[in-house]
Design a protein around this motif. Structure first.
Motif, PDB file in Angstrom:
ATOM      1  N   ARG A 177      50.364  -7.314  -5.072  1.00  0.00           N
ATOM      2  CA  ARG A 177      50.264  -6.636  -5.405  1.00  0.00           C
ATOM      3  C   ARG A 177      50.927  -5.414  -5.376  1.00  0.00           C
ATOM      4  N   GLN A 194      49.479  -4.212 -10.400  1.00  0.00           N
ATOM      5  CA  GLN A 194      50.550  -5.660 -11.208  1.00  0.00           C
ATOM      6  C   GLN A 194      50.364  -6.587  -9.706  1.00  0.00           C
ATOM      7  N   SER A 195      50.257  -7.941 -10.526  1.00  0.00           N
ATOM      8  CA  SER A 195      50.372  -9.099  -9.678  1.00  0.00           C
ATOM      9  C   SER A 195      51.925  -9.719  -8.888  1.00  0.00           C
TER      10      SER A 195
END
Length: 135
Positions: free
Chosen positions: A86, A91-92
């Protein structure tokens, strides 16, 4: 004025590093790199497995397979490690490390549920490729 320096800094640094390695080996420590004991998805020779630990020089992973010969000592194999990550903004993505490695050792491992897997230690050969795939 002429310099009285006999050896370059690089050569002195190499000697210091070699001396540290010798000291560590005398004390029973055989590893040159720190290991990260983490489980990541690993893909090796069309088999899926998981890492047990990873270092800068190699990886130890477990894979379920009947093809023990493909992981015999001395064999060079392609491998890929996928780590979910992450970013600071939430946001991954998947951090993908791929390359080749030489099998240093392998052994059959009996699990608690009665199943078997193969434990494989691989030393990286050459440069590893890295990339990040964001979802």
């Amino acid at each position: 004025m002429q310099s009285t320096k006999k050896y370059s800094d690089r050569r002195v640094d190499e000697r210091r590093r070699d001396a540290r390695r010798s000291d560590a080996r005398r004390q029973g420590v055989r590893r040159d790199n720190i290991r990260l004991n983490s489980s990541f998805k690993a893909s090796v020779l069309d088999h899926n497995g998981k890492t047990v630990n990873v270092s800068a020089s190699g990886v130890y992973f477990e894979v379920v397979t009947d093809d023990v010969e493909s992981f015999s000592t001395g064999t060079t194999i392609p491998l890929q490690i996928n780590a979910v990550t992450r970013t600071h903004d939430g946001q991954s993505g998947t951090y993908i490390i791929s390359g080749r490695g030489k099998v240093i050792r392998s052994s059959v491992i009996k699990k608690q549920d009665g199943d078997y897997s193969l434990g494989v230690a691989v030393e990286f050969t050459g440069k590893l490729d890295t990339k990040v795939d964001y979802d």
